[in-house]
Write a protein that holds these residues in place. Sequence first.
Motif, short mmCIF file in Angstrom:
data_model
loop_
_atom_site.label_atom_id
_atom_site.label_comp_id
_atom_site.label_asym_id
_atom_site.label_seq_id
_atom_site.Cartn_x
_atom_site.Cartn_y
_atom_site.Cartn_z
N THR A 48 -6.57 2.63 4.82
CA THR A 48 -5.52 3.02 3.86
C THR A 48 -6.05 2.91 2.44
O THR A 48 -5.74 3.75 1.58
CB THR A 48 -4.28 2.11 4.03
OG1 THR A 48 -3.83 2.17 5.37
CG2 THR A 48 -3.16 2.55 3.10
N GLU A 49 -6.88 1.89 2.17
CA GLU A 49 -7.45 1.72 0.83
C GLU A 49 -8.31 2.93 0.44
O GLU A 49 -8.24 3.41 -0.70
CB GLU A 49 -8.30 0.45 0.78
CG GLU A 49 -7.50 -0.84 0.84
CD GLU A 49 -7.16 -1.25 2.27
OE1 GLU A 49 -6.53 -2.30 2.43
OE2 GLU A 49 -7.53 -0.51 3.22
N LYS A 86 2.22 1.79 -3.36
CA LYS A 86 1.20 2.36 -4.24
C LYS A 86 1.14 3.87 -4.06
O LYS A 86 1.05 4.62 -5.06
CB LYS A 86 -0.16 1.73 -3.92
CG LYS A 86 -1.31 2.27 -4.77
CD LYS A 86 -1.09 1.99 -6.27
CE LYS A 86 -2.27 2.46 -7.09
NZ LYS A 86 -2.03 2.27 -8.55
N LYS A 101 0.84 -1.20 0.00
CA LYS A 101 0.00 0.00 0.00
C LYS A 101 0.87 1.26 0.00
O LYS A 101 0.57 2.24 -0.67
CB LYS A 101 -0.93 -0.02 1.20
CG LYS A 101 -1.96 -1.14 1.15
CD LYS A 101 -2.73 -1.27 2.45
CE LYS A 101 -3.68 -2.46 2.40
NZ LYS A 101 -4.37 -2.67 3.70
#
Length: 282
Positions: A44-45, A7, A4
Amino acid sequence: MKDKMNKIIEIIHRKHSIDVSKYNKTFLLNSLQHRIDETHCTSTEEYIYLMENNSKEAKLFIDVLHVNYSEFFRNPLTFSVLERIILPSIIMKKRNAGQKEIRIWSAACAAGQEVYSLAILMEELKNNHPKKIKYRIFATDQSESQINIARSGQFEAVDVKNVSMKRASEWFLKQGDSYVVKPVLKENIVFSVFDLFNKHLSSPPESIFGEFDLVICSNLLFYYNQENREIILDKANNCLAGDGLLVTGETEREIFMNYNYKEVYPQSAIFKKNTFEIVSKK
């Protein structure tokens, strides 16, 4: 979490061509949590989705990484050793060698508190010395906005809490609720924007040839990963004069010791130039 974070690093690079992977992982994760809290994201997404679809969020995340906190005379022991031992010693060595100028580089000066603290010490040494002392302080930061604040020399009352009343009255002008440094403190300071990771420049162009007697890189290294710490250390070490000294923050002393720098006075966070090539600790 690693995927993450990668990303987020990829999004920032794609949107702003800035590589934030150079920062310490813990610092990045703390910055991420700060932005998650600020944006009221629940995961977090969700934050990654926000960053992808909000053109301003990636820039706001970058701004969090640009830590600009500083204080006047931040580490009292360091500044005491500079005032009473290091700077008088440099002055004496310069005189004996027939050299005219003391050269200091503040490599991440933020809003200028550190730089003006150094200028106060140098001006006081000048005023108390029978012979003329020349010095120049090259003050740089990667942030143009911070350099502009530093150049203005204007501070709030809370900013000068570590400045003695005597020094505050001697070196500052009170303007309303603000304290403005007197023009004499600016006369020997050169402010400029400088990226420590610039591969083409070893020191600020304004300094021409480096050869600094002191390089100050306080409270900077712990924000970066090991590879980029070494880049900063190499750059600072290589632009020092032969007997030059590096000054760091008290929390970063161990980093310097791990690279065989020798502290000139116990707990001072002032180190001798490393005459050996820095070898990666990987």
